[in-house]
Design a protein around this motif. Structure first.
Motif, mmCIF file in Angstrom:
data_model
loop_
_atom_site.group_PDB
_atom_site.id
_atom_site.type_symbol
_atom_site.label_atom_id
_atom_site.label_comp_id
_atom_site.label_asym_id
_atom_site.label_seq_id
_atom_site.Cartn_x
_atom_site.Cartn_y
_atom_site.Cartn_z
ATOM 1 N N GLN A 142 0.819 -1.141 0.081
ATOM 2 C CA GLN A 142 -0.003 -0.173 0.062
ATOM 3 C C GLN A 142 0.953 1.306 0.030
ATOM 4 O O GLN A 142 0.526 2.254 -0.837
ATOM 5 C CB GLN A 142 -1.083 -0.062 1.027
ATOM 6 N N GLY A 143 1.962 1.165 0.601
ATOM 7 C CA GLY A 143 2.869 2.263 0.760
ATOM 8 C C GLY A 143 3.489 2.608 -0.764
ATOM 9 O O GLY A 143 3.625 3.682 -1.067
ATOM 10 N N TYR A 144 3.832 1.592 -1.444
ATOM 11 C CA TYR A 144 4.420 1.639 -2.693
ATOM 12 C C TYR A 144 3.302 2.259 -3.816
ATOM 13 O O TYR A 144 3.671 2.883 -4.321
ATOM 14 C CB TYR A 144 4.880 0.491 -3.247
ATOM 15 N N GLU A 145 2.105 1.804 -3.540
ATOM 16 C CA GLU A 145 0.926 2.137 -4.494
ATOM 17 C C GLU A 145 0.836 3.651 -4.266
ATOM 18 O O GLU A 145 0.515 4.315 -5.075
ATOM 19 C CB GLU A 145 -0.226 1.258 -4.144
ATOM 20 N N HIS A 146 0.770 4.180 -2.923
ATOM 21 C CA HIS A 146 0.683 5.532 -2.836
ATOM 22 C C HIS A 146 1.620 6.356 -3.310
ATOM 23 O O HIS A 146 1.311 7.479 -4.073
ATOM 24 C CB HIS A 146 0.650 5.730 -1.159
ATOM 25 N N VAL A 167 4.388 -5.643 -5.851
ATOM 26 C CA VAL A 167 4.690 -6.898 -5.603
ATOM 27 C C VAL A 167 6.076 -7.308 -6.033
ATOM 28 O O VAL A 167 7.179 -7.720 -5.389
ATOM 29 C CB VAL A 167 3.868 -7.820 -6.037
ATOM 30 N N THR A 168 6.317 -6.568 -7.538
ATOM 31 C CA THR A 168 7.416 -6.638 -7.896
ATOM 32 C C THR A 168 8.769 -6.223 -7.391
ATOM 33 O O THR A 168 9.860 -6.621 -7.356
ATOM 34 C CB THR A 168 7.576 -6.195 -9.547
ATOM 35 N N LEU A 169 8.697 -5.082 -6.796
ATOM 36 C CA LEU A 169 9.460 -4.180 -6.249
ATOM 37 C C LEU A 169 9.996 -4.853 -4.971
ATOM 38 O O LEU A 169 11.191 -5.160 -4.793
ATOM 39 C CB LEU A 169 8.751 -3.032 -5.829
ATOM 40 N N GLN A 170 8.973 -5.344 -4.060
ATOM 41 C CA GLN A 170 9.283 -5.925 -2.762
ATOM 42 C C GLN A 170 9.896 -7.386 -3.154
ATOM 43 O O GLN A 170 11.020 -7.450 -2.383
ATOM 44 C CB GLN A 170 7.963 -6.220 -1.935
ATOM 45 N N ALA A 190 25.716 -0.979 -4.975
ATOM 46 C CA ALA A 190 25.768 -0.998 -6.325
ATOM 47 C C ALA A 190 24.747 -1.416 -6.847
ATOM 48 O O ALA A 190 23.996 -1.220 -7.932
ATOM 49 C CB ALA A 190 27.175 -1.580 -6.870
ATOM 50 N N HIS A 191 24.321 -2.655 -6.348
ATOM 51 C CA HIS A 191 23.285 -3.431 -6.589
ATOM 52 C C HIS A 191 22.068 -2.765 -6.677
ATOM 53 O O HIS A 191 21.045 -2.763 -7.267
ATOM 54 C CB HIS A 191 22.997 -4.700 -5.632
ATOM 55 N N ALA A 192 21.646 -1.750 -5.431
ATOM 56 C CA ALA A 192 20.687 -0.811 -5.079
ATOM 57 C C ALA A 192 20.634 0.318 -6.447
ATOM 58 O O ALA A 192 19.428 0.508 -6.698
ATOM 59 C CB ALA A 192 20.737 -0.275 -3.797
ATOM 60 N N GLU A 193 21.531 0.752 -6.916
ATOM 61 C CA GLU A 193 21.645 1.619 -7.726
ATOM 62 C C GLU A 193 21.080 1.175 -8.967
ATOM 63 O O GLU A 193 20.296 1.861 -9.755
ATOM 64 C CB GLU A 193 22.964 2.223 -7.897
ATOM 65 N N GLN A 194 21.499 -0.066 -9.411
ATOM 66 C CA GLN A 194 21.085 -0.828 -10.789
ATOM 67 C C GLN A 194 19.512 -0.977 -10.243
ATOM 68 O O GLN A 194 18.647 -0.621 -11.487
ATOM 69 C CB GLN A 194 21.695 -2.197 -11.039
ATOM 70 N N LEU A 195 18.935 -1.426 -9.277
ATOM 71 C CA LEU A 195 17.574 -1.650 -9.101
ATOM 72 C C LEU A 195 16.802 -0.510 -9.215
ATOM 73 O O LEU A 195 15.765 -0.526 -9.694
ATOM 74 C CB LEU A 195 17.451 -2.506 -7.922
ATOM 75 N N ALA A 196 17.222 0.457 -8.523
ATOM 76 C CA ALA A 196 16.630 1.960 -8.507
ATOM 77 C C ALA A 196 16.512 2.325 -10.069
ATOM 78 O O ALA A 196 15.413 2.976 -10.497
ATOM 79 C CB ALA A 196 17.415 2.757 -7.687
ATOM 80 N N ASP A 197 17.662 2.236 -10.598
ATOM 81 C CA ASP A 197 17.528 2.595 -12.128
ATOM 82 C C ASP A 197 16.512 1.735 -13.053
ATOM 83 O O ASP A 197 15.599 2.713 -13.668
ATOM 84 C CB ASP A 197 18.857 2.480 -12.925
ATOM 85 N N LEU A 198 16.403 0.525 -12.644
ATOM 86 C CA LEU A 198 15.379 -0.116 -13.401
ATOM 87 C C LEU A 198 13.875 0.025 -13.133
ATOM 88 O O LEU A 198 13.148 0.171 -13.862
ATOM 89 C CB LEU A 198 15.522 -1.803 -13.167
ATOM 90 N N VAL A 199 13.970 0.403 -11.814
ATOM 91 C CA VAL A 199 12.266 0.643 -11.420
ATOM 92 C C VAL A 199 11.684 1.845 -11.919
ATOM 93 O O VAL A 199 10.929 2.115 -12.422
ATOM 94 C CB VAL A 199 12.373 0.768 -9.878
ATOM 95 N N VAL A 200 12.915 3.033 -11.886
ATOM 96 C CA VAL A 200 12.278 4.280 -12.560
ATOM 97 C C VAL A 200 12.254 4.270 -13.811
ATOM 98 O O VAL A 200 11.282 4.778 -14.547
ATOM 99 C CB VAL A 200 13.634 5.289 -12.219
ATOM 100 N N ALA A 201 12.878 3.404 -14.694
ATOM 101 C CA ALA A 201 12.759 3.274 -15.911
ATOM 102 C C ALA A 201 11.650 2.669 -16.173
ATOM 103 O O ALA A 201 10.829 2.853 -17.329
ATOM 104 C CB ALA A 201 13.932 2.402 -16.837
ATOM 105 N N ALA A 202 11.158 1.608 -15.411
ATOM 106 C CA ALA A 202 9.810 0.900 -15.601
ATOM 107 C C ALA A 202 8.634 1.757 -15.543
ATOM 108 O O ALA A 202 7.513 1.418 -16.365
ATOM 109 C CB ALA A 202 9.913 -0.223 -14.828
#
Length: 210
Positions: A142-146, A167-170, A190-202
């Motif tokens: 619910q927090g992510y959906e907000h 669900v995918t993010l968690q 470094a993993h988190a940076e790559q993941l953050a880039d992927l999420v923002v791009a998505a």
């Protein structure tokens, strides 16, 4: 994640009792992180806390309730530290910073991350079923959906199913920490940076502003 064992009818614990409970929870987290869930008996936790097993039994009905208190305390602490970092950020910045802030929690509170992983993986109810599962992530979803709804209202996020993305993010965050624990030499941030880039791009709306 809240405990299923709410203290029905009990009076509010005193300041000293609350402090003792916090001491026991902290000792339980340290014990689980160092020795693993299976070896973290009440006797072992009592040794870490420097108290008798009877003191633990006075404050908690058993290992299940104590482990639930650990999980609730860990997640509450994460929220209290991460949420202020997101306040005032634009939607895309918020989405990115959330991933980085959660990863930073792993670096600064490693024992808590190890302990919660052990507890969630191994704690079972009396009928043998796992105590924690996907259904317990509802507050997180619910927090992510907000965040996503805010971005959509400002036109910076494209149209997508907010629950699917949540669900995918968690799942991605859980996998990130799981990989880091299995490979301690890996670079978590470094993993988190790559993941953050992927999420923002998505989620970004190609036609929207940053």
């Amino acid at each position: 994640m809240r405990s299923e064992n709410e203290p029905g009818g009990r009076k509010e614990p005193s300041f000293i009792e609350q402090a003792r409970r916090r001491q026991i929870v902290a000792a339980a987290i340290d014990t689980v992180a160092e020795q693993g869930f299976g070896a973290a008996s009440l006797a072992a936790i009592a040794r870490t806390a420097g108290v008798s097993k009877g003191v633990i039994s006075y404050h908690f009905s058993g290992k299940e309730e104590l482990m639930e208190a650990c999980v609730e305390g860990i997640y509450t602490g994460i929220a209290e530290r991460v949420v202020p970092k997101l306040e005032g950020l634009a939607p895309l910045e918020m989405i990115r910073e959330h991933v980085l802030a959660v990863a930073h929690e792993g670096l600064t509170h490693r024992d808590e991350m190890l302990a919660v992983g052990e507890i969630v993986t191994h704690l079972r109810r009396k009928d043998g079923s796992l105590r924690y599962g996907v259904a317990d992530n509802e507050v997180l979803y619910q927090g992510y959906e907000h965040m996503y709804a805010l971005g959509r209202s400002e036109g910076v996020l494209r149209e997508f199913d907010h629950r699917v993305m949540a669900v995918t993010l968690q799942a991605s965050l859980d996998a990130m920490f799981g990989y880091w624990v299995a490979h301690p030499g890996s670079d978590l941030m470094a993993h988190a940076e790559q993941l953050a880039d992927l999420v923002v791009a998505a989620v970004r709306n190609p036609g929207g502003s940053a």
